[in-house]
Design a protein around this motif. Structure first.
Motif, short mmCIF file in Angstrom:
data_model
loop_
_atom_site.label_atom_id
_atom_site.label_comp_id
_atom_site.label_asym_id
_atom_site.label_seq_id
_atom_site.Cartn_x
_atom_site.Cartn_y
_atom_site.Cartn_z
N ALA A 312 0.82 -1.22 0.00
CA ALA A 312 0.00 0.00 0.00
C ALA A 312 0.85 1.27 0.00
CB ALA A 312 -0.95 0.00 1.20
N LEU A 313 1.88 1.31 0.82
CA LEU A 313 2.71 2.51 0.90
C LEU A 313 3.50 2.73 -0.38
CD1 LEU A 313 3.57 4.86 2.66
CD2 LEU A 313 5.40 3.43 3.62
N ALA A 314 4.00 1.66 -0.98
CA ALA A 314 4.71 1.78 -2.26
C ALA A 314 3.77 2.27 -3.35
CB ALA A 314 5.33 0.44 -2.64
N GLN A 315 2.53 1.78 -3.34
CA GLN A 315 1.56 2.24 -4.33
C GLN A 315 1.24 3.73 -4.13
OE1 GLN A 315 -1.82 -0.41 -4.05
NE2 GLN A 315 -0.80 -2.02 -5.21
N TRP A 316 1.14 4.15 -2.86
CA TRP A 316 0.92 5.56 -2.57
C TRP A 316 2.06 6.40 -3.14
CZ3 TRP A 316 3.46 9.42 0.11
CH2 TRP A 316 2.71 10.55 0.44
N ASN A 317 3.27 5.94 -2.96
CA ASN A 317 4.43 6.66 -3.49
C ASN A 317 4.44 6.71 -5.01
OD1 ASN A 317 5.81 7.48 -1.10
ND2 ASN A 317 6.51 5.38 -0.77
N ALA A 318 4.01 5.63 -5.65
CA ALA A 318 3.96 5.60 -7.12
C ALA A 318 2.99 6.65 -7.65
CB ALA A 318 3.55 4.20 -7.61
N VAL A 319 1.84 6.77 -6.99
CA VAL A 319 0.86 7.78 -7.41
C VAL A 319 1.41 9.19 -7.17
CG1 VAL A 319 -1.44 8.71 -6.98
CG2 VAL A 319 -1.08 6.24 -7.05
N GLN A 320 2.09 9.38 -6.03
CA GLN A 320 2.66 10.69 -5.73
C GLN A 320 3.67 11.11 -6.80
OE1 GLN A 320 0.16 11.54 -3.22
NE2 GLN A 320 1.89 12.93 -3.00
N LEU A 321 4.46 10.18 -7.28
CA LEU A 321 5.43 10.48 -8.33
C LEU A 321 4.73 10.93 -9.62
CD1 LEU A 321 8.03 7.60 -7.86
CD2 LEU A 321 8.34 10.02 -7.32
N THR A 322 3.63 10.26 -9.95
CA THR A 322 2.89 10.63 -11.16
C THR A 322 2.22 11.98 -10.99
OG1 THR A 322 2.49 8.29 -11.62
CG2 THR A 322 1.17 9.89 -12.84
N LEU A 323 1.67 12.25 -9.82
CA LEU A 323 1.06 13.55 -9.56
C LEU A 323 2.08 14.67 -9.72
CD1 LEU A 323 -1.21 12.80 -6.46
CD2 LEU A 323 -1.94 13.19 -8.82
N LYS A 324 3.29 14.42 -9.25
CA LYS A 324 4.35 15.41 -9.41
C LYS A 324 4.68 15.62 -10.87
CE LYS A 324 8.98 16.59 -7.76
NZ LYS A 324 10.12 16.18 -6.89
N GLU A 325 4.69 14.54 -11.64
CA GLU A 325 5.02 14.61 -13.06
C GLU A 325 4.01 15.44 -13.84
OE1 GLU A 325 6.28 11.56 -16.71
OE2 GLU A 325 5.98 10.83 -14.66
N ILE A 326 2.74 15.42 -13.43
CA ILE A 326 1.71 16.17 -14.15
C ILE A 326 1.42 17.52 -13.49
CG2 ILE A 326 0.65 14.06 -15.02
CD1 ILE A 326 -1.57 14.41 -12.97
N GLY A 327 2.23 17.89 -12.49
CA GLY A 327 2.09 19.19 -11.86
C GLY A 327 0.93 19.30 -10.90
N ALA A 328 0.52 18.19 -10.30
CA ALA A 328 -0.62 18.20 -9.38
C ALA A 328 -0.21 17.91 -7.94
CB ALA A 328 -1.66 17.17 -9.83
N ASP A 329 1.08 17.93 -7.67
CA ASP A 329 1.55 17.57 -6.33
C ASP A 329 1.38 18.69 -5.31
OD1 ASP A 329 3.51 18.84 -7.96
OD2 ASP A 329 5.04 18.39 -6.48
N GLN A 330 1.07 19.92 -5.77
CA GLN A 330 0.90 21.04 -4.85
C GLN A 330 -0.57 21.27 -4.46
OE1 GLN A 330 3.55 22.62 -3.51
NE2 GLN A 330 4.77 21.13 -4.66
N ILE A 331 -1.47 20.52 -5.05
CA ILE A 331 -2.90 20.69 -4.76
C ILE A 331 -3.21 20.07 -3.39
CG2 ILE A 331 -5.24 20.11 -5.52
CD1 ILE A 331 -4.16 20.02 -8.35
N PRO A 332 -4.03 20.73 -2.56
CA PRO A 332 -4.42 20.15 -1.27
C PRO A 332 -4.95 18.74 -1.46
CG PRO A 332 -5.19 22.41 -1.41
CD PRO A 332 -4.64 22.06 -2.77
N ALA A 333 -4.54 17.83 -0.58
CA ALA A 333 -4.90 16.42 -0.77
C ALA A 333 -5.22 15.75 0.55
CB ALA A 333 -3.77 15.67 -1.47
#
Length: 447
Positions: A312-333
């Motif tokens: 689960a934690l590794a999957q969470w990190n994988a999604v976080q990496l993709t969010l950063k790649e598309i410029g969505a990592d700064q949005i409140p979550a």
């Protein structure tokens, strides 16, 4: 390490042999074994039956065949014993690797990689014109540098548009038909250009739609997460959306948006987006830019995590990496730990909450924790003020006025052509100010 499956029963499905390689110098979200297990699930989703697997750990890939020559011979023998018809590498193969491996294994066995397999699955699940265009573009951009006579095996039937025109084992990749795959590089290049043009029109349409939505001041909440985390189930629970749900990877592909009323009576929009996965092909991220921008311009992101998954934690990190790649990592979550109904002790979910930022536990299927989730969404959007420092051009007078009307201004400094504001604004407005975020202290512009 290599092993041969005990699977011996003939089946109508194509028989696949998996190959996993761990490059020691690279970072890995999942272990070699866990990544290969995920590849097996992908193969099953694509309609294949896995009959064997092999693994190897290397300092670096071999120049010709990616894996060592001895490992190639070992796998060839296992593939023959298992009667496998397709060999799937968990790593993306370069055009040279693909050509050399095809020579080694001969025409009776097809060689594909993880990227090709995921593209195939996306083609299977693309049910709208936009989704079909996005997948077709990704497929062509993947195929173009790998275009050889050996690729004619991919084109036995016409396909595309989400229809199942054969499996990976029989067709290779769903999508363009036989005549399209046999054209030369110039024709494929022209098709890529046309697809990009069509998708740019769709992107422009989405942009206008989002602009109208922003004027309506209805907040948008994007549901993101690893594939099969339960996003569609949650959307159905919140809105009776009727989105297709299945216990498989990438069961839904095309985005769905529904109106939901919060406890305080406010109406918001929840958008279900494509599931992520580790090693998500860059071709797909580029092709799905218009769709992924729905996430990048959301007012709040709900990151759904399958709490029952061992990684689960590794999957969470994988999604976080993709969010950063598309410029969505700064949005409140918010992190939403889903499927607590499957835990032997649902209270155990509370013990892992501390491993995730801003997390709460729910069961989208059973409805547990849904009221708490909606209350927290309401709090984030309407009751909490988020700190922000922005440099806003005077041409954006509406944003300046909105800050004064709805936020709290702690410091303001008028400069030539813009105004610097340090303060706090409601969460539902944060994405409007994202283009004007200013990092560091408020200092006057240089003359």
């Amino acid at each position: 390490m290599a092993k041969k499956s005990t699977e011996t029963t003939d089946r109508p499905k194509e028989r696949a042999f998996l190959v996993g390689v761990e490059i020691r110098s690279e970072e890995h979200l999942l272990s070699l074994e866990d990544s290969l297990e995920e590849l097996s699930l992908l193969a099953d989703t694509a309609g294949l039956v896995v009959v064997g697997e092999a693994t190897q750990r290397l300092d670096r890939p071999y120049a010709n065949t990616y894996i060592g020559s001895g490992k190639v011979e070992e796998i060839k023998a296992l593939v023959e014993d298992c009667l496998a018809e397709v060999v799937i590498f968990d790593n993306e193969l370069s055009p040279r690797h693909l050509r050399e491996l095809e020579k080694e294994f001969g025409t009776a066995v097809r060689i594909i990689d993880r990227t090709a397999l995921i593209l195939d699955i996306f083609a299977l699940h693309a049910n709208t014109r936009e989704g079909a265009l996005q997948v077709e573009l990704a497929q062509y951009e993947y195929r173009l540098p790998r275009l050889t006579r050996a690729w004619t095996h991919l084109a036995r039937q016409a396909g595309g548009g989400g229809g199942r025109s054969g499996s990976v084992g029989g067709v290779g990749l769903r999508g363009p038909g036989e005549t399209q795959l046999e054209v030369d590089r110039r024709e494929i290049g022209r098709r890529i250009s046309n697809l990009k043009s069509e998708l740019e029109k769709i992107r422009a349409h989405r942009s206008r739609y989002r602009a109208n939505r922003r004027r309506s001041q209805i907040p948008v909440i994007a549901l993101v997460g690893y594939t099969n985390a339960g996003k569609s189930t949650l959307l159905n629970r919140l809105s009776n959306a009727g989105v297709y749900v299945a216990d498989q990877l990438f069961a839904t592909l095309d985005p769905t948006t529904r109106r939901v009323e919060l406890p305080g009576g406010q109406v918001v929009l929840f958008t279900d987006t494509v599931g992520f996965i580790q090693k998500l092909p860059t071709q797909l991220i580029a092709a799905f830019r218009a769709t992924l921008e729905e996430i990048a311009e959301a007012d709040l992101v709900l990151h759904i995590v399958d709490i029952t998954h061992v990684n689960a934690l590794a999957q969470w990190n994988a999604v976080q990496l993709t969010l950063k790649e598309i410029g969505a990592d700064q949005i409140p979550a918010l992190t939403v730990l889903n499927k607590i109904d499957r835990l032997p002790d649902p209270q155990a979910a509370m013990q892992v909450l501390q491993n995730f930022p801003d997390a709460l536990a729910i069961s989208a299927l059973k409805g547990q924790g849904i009221d708490e989730l909606l209350a927290l969404v309401q709090k984030r959007l309407y009751e909490e003020l988020l700190p922000i420092s922005v440099r806003i051009p005077y041409t954006e007078g509406q944003l300046i006025s909105l800050f004064h009307e709805s936020g709290q201004v702690e410091r303001i400094e008028h400069q030539r052509g813009s105004v610097m504001i340090d303060g706090s604004i409601p969460g539902r407005y944060i994405t409007r100010y994202m283009p004007f975020i200013h990092s560091g202290d408020l200092e006057p512009e240089e003359e």
